[in-house]
Design a protein around this motif. Sequence first.
Motif, PDB file in Angstrom:
ATOM      1  N   PHE A  12       8.495  -1.630  -7.192  1.00 39.32           N
ATOM      2  CA  PHE A  12       9.010  -2.089  -5.906  1.00 39.32           C
ATOM      3  C   PHE A  12       8.268  -3.344  -5.447  1.00 39.32           C
ATOM      4  O   PHE A  12       8.875  -4.312  -4.988  1.00 39.32           O
ATOM      5  N   LYS A  13       6.951  -3.328  -5.618  1.00 38.17           N
ATOM      6  CA  LYS A  13       6.186  -4.493  -5.166  1.00 38.17           C
ATOM      7  C   LYS A  13       6.447  -5.703  -6.046  1.00 38.17           C
ATOM      8  O   LYS A  13       6.503  -6.830  -5.551  1.00 38.17           O
ATOM      9  N   LYS A  14       6.630  -5.500  -7.340  1.00 41.77           N
ATOM     10  CA  LYS A  14       6.947  -6.634  -8.216  1.00 41.77           C
ATOM     11  C   LYS A  14       8.256  -7.288  -7.786  1.00 41.77           C
ATOM     12  O   LYS A  14       8.366  -8.517  -7.745  1.00 41.77           O
ATOM     13  N   ILE A  15       9.261  -6.456  -7.474  1.00 41.60           N
ATOM     14  CA  ILE A  15      10.586  -6.980  -7.154  1.00 41.60           C
ATOM     15  C   ILE A  15      10.622  -7.627  -5.769  1.00 41.60           C
ATOM     16  O   ILE A  15      11.168  -8.719  -5.601  1.00 41.60           O
ATOM     17  N   PRO A  48       0.832 -10.867  -1.993  1.00 44.72           N
ATOM     18  CA  PRO A  48       1.797 -10.904  -3.092  1.00 44.72           C
ATOM     19  C   PRO A  48       1.385 -10.053  -4.294  1.00 44.72           C
ATOM     20  O   PRO A  48       0.206  -9.759  -4.497  1.00 44.72           O
ATOM     21  N   TYR A  49       2.386  -9.684  -5.065  1.00 43.63           N
ATOM     22  CA  TYR A  49       2.235  -8.854  -6.263  1.00 43.63           C
ATOM     23  C   TYR A  49       1.229  -9.457  -7.234  1.00 43.63           C
ATOM     24  O   TYR A  49       1.244 -10.653  -7.507  1.00 43.63           O
ATOM     25  N   PHE A  61      -2.813  -0.904  -1.682  1.00 46.36           N
ATOM     26  CA  PHE A  61      -2.495  -2.307  -1.852  1.00 46.36           C
ATOM     27  C   PHE A  61      -1.085  -2.514  -2.384  1.00 46.36           C
ATOM     28  O   PHE A  61      -0.587  -3.623  -2.447  1.00 46.36           O
ATOM     29  N   LEU A  62      -0.415  -1.442  -2.802  1.00 47.14           N
ATOM     30  CA  LEU A  62       0.950  -1.573  -3.305  1.00 47.14           C
ATOM     31  C   LEU A  62       1.962  -1.723  -2.178  1.00 47.14           C
ATOM     32  O   LEU A  62       3.127  -1.986  -2.429  1.00 47.14           O
ATOM     33  N   ASP A  63       1.557  -1.527  -0.928  1.00 51.98           N
ATOM     34  CA  ASP A  63       2.438  -1.818   0.190  1.00 51.98           C
ATOM     35  C   ASP A  63       2.683  -3.329   0.247  1.00 51.98           C
ATOM     36  O   ASP A  63       1.896  -4.127  -0.250  1.00 51.98           O
ATOM     37  N   ILE A  64       3.810  -3.705   0.852  1.00 51.66           N
ATOM     38  CA  ILE A  64       4.131  -5.126   1.024  1.00 51.66           C
ATOM     39  C   ILE A  64       3.965  -5.479   2.493  1.00 51.66           C
ATOM     40  O   ILE A  64       4.444  -4.759   3.363  1.00 51.66           O
ATOM     41  N   LYS A  65       3.294  -6.569   2.764  1.00 54.26           N
ATOM     42  CA  LYS A  65       3.108  -7.035   4.130  1.00 54.26           C
ATOM     43  C   LYS A  65       3.652  -8.454   4.227  1.00 54.26           C
ATOM     44  O   LYS A  65       3.338  -9.305   3.395  1.00 54.26           O
ATOM     45  N   ALA A  66       4.483  -8.684   5.235  1.00 53.15           N
ATOM     46  CA  ALA A  66       5.072 -10.010   5.417  1.00 53.15           C
ATOM     47  C   ALA A  66       4.982 -10.421   6.877  1.00 53.15           C
ATOM     48  O   ALA A  66       4.981  -9.573   7.774  1.00 53.15           O
ATOM     49  N   VAL A  67       4.896 -11.709   7.110  1.00 54.78           N
ATOM     50  CA  VAL A  67       4.914 -12.267   8.463  1.00 54.78           C
ATOM     51  C   VAL A  67       6.168 -13.111   8.599  1.00 54.78           C
ATOM     52  O   VAL A  67       6.413 -14.024   7.798  1.00 54.78           O
ATOM     53  N   LEU A  68       6.985 -12.790   9.601  1.00 52.38           N
ATOM     54  CA  LEU A  68       8.238 -13.509   9.815  1.00 52.38           C
ATOM     55  C   LEU A  68       7.980 -14.826  10.545  1.00 52.38           C
ATOM     56  O   LEU A  68       6.880 -15.066  11.060  1.00 52.38           O
TER      57      LEU A  68
END
Length: 303
Positions: A12-15, A48-49, A61-68
């Motif tokens: 999931f994190k790679k994609i 990032p992955y 660390f496999l969670d994804i964090k993003a800032v809009l």
Amino acid sequence: MRFINPKVDYAFKKIFGSEQSKEILISFLNAIVYDGEQVIQSLTIVNPYNPGQVLTLKDTFLDIKAVLADGSIVVIEMQVAAMTAFNKRVAYNLAKAYSNQLVTGEDYPLLNPAIAVTITDFILFKETADTINKFVFQEVTKKFKLLDDQLQLVFVELPKFHQTLEELKTLTDKWLYFLKDAASLDSIPESLGAVSEINFALNLANQANMTVDELAAVDRRGMLLQDERGRLAYAEEQGEQQGRIKQAIALVMRLLQKRFGEIPATISSKIENLPLGNLESLTEEIFEFESLSDLEVWLSDNC
């Protein structure tokens, strides 16, 4: 053509969390959080992955964090197996993402909204058949909102999604299908490939486009998650078994006390060590006993 399973958190994190995944993540979040509306135009993936990062089930660390673009923070997590206090962990991660925006001395107006998107491969909410459920702070009785959506929880329960490829209509449907069924595909269906971001996601998930190390890491992570699922299922089964044994012991003791009065500790101890099948038989045999001596004979034959 074979695809890795997006439900494995490492895959999931790679994609969704690679440097080149921004357009994929934007499309996915618009579909899941904003019902397909093009609300998010740009974002930055904070963590990032990294194909070298795969350790144990406890790692986060496999969670994804993003800032809009507007400063909102989104934390996305894929969870395959249920775990103790899972809802509390989700709430904690949301609160941490929100509070960590400020350093000591900074003002509260600088805080931007935080959204936790949690995708599960198990049922969380038995009260509803909806695949996606969203929560905000609101008054209990009159339901008016508090904090202007500063904190949002979005849950996606994949087992509740049952649409076939032919039934997919919306962008949300297509992303849910991708998450749940990509690993069963042997080619890119036209209806999914027509969405450029999903087409790109499927190409990232194509095993032919992955290194040997990446494939090995996905396999290891998938086996770890499967083992964890099995362990939890076994523990739950054992817990149910122990509960039934306790109930059976309590029933036997009540029946015996009602029939013979106080039961000696030596007999009670033997009863407590009986397997469930013998306990269930004993509840029926009790009415045939004339005295505690009959019970002791039965116990000697069945212990």
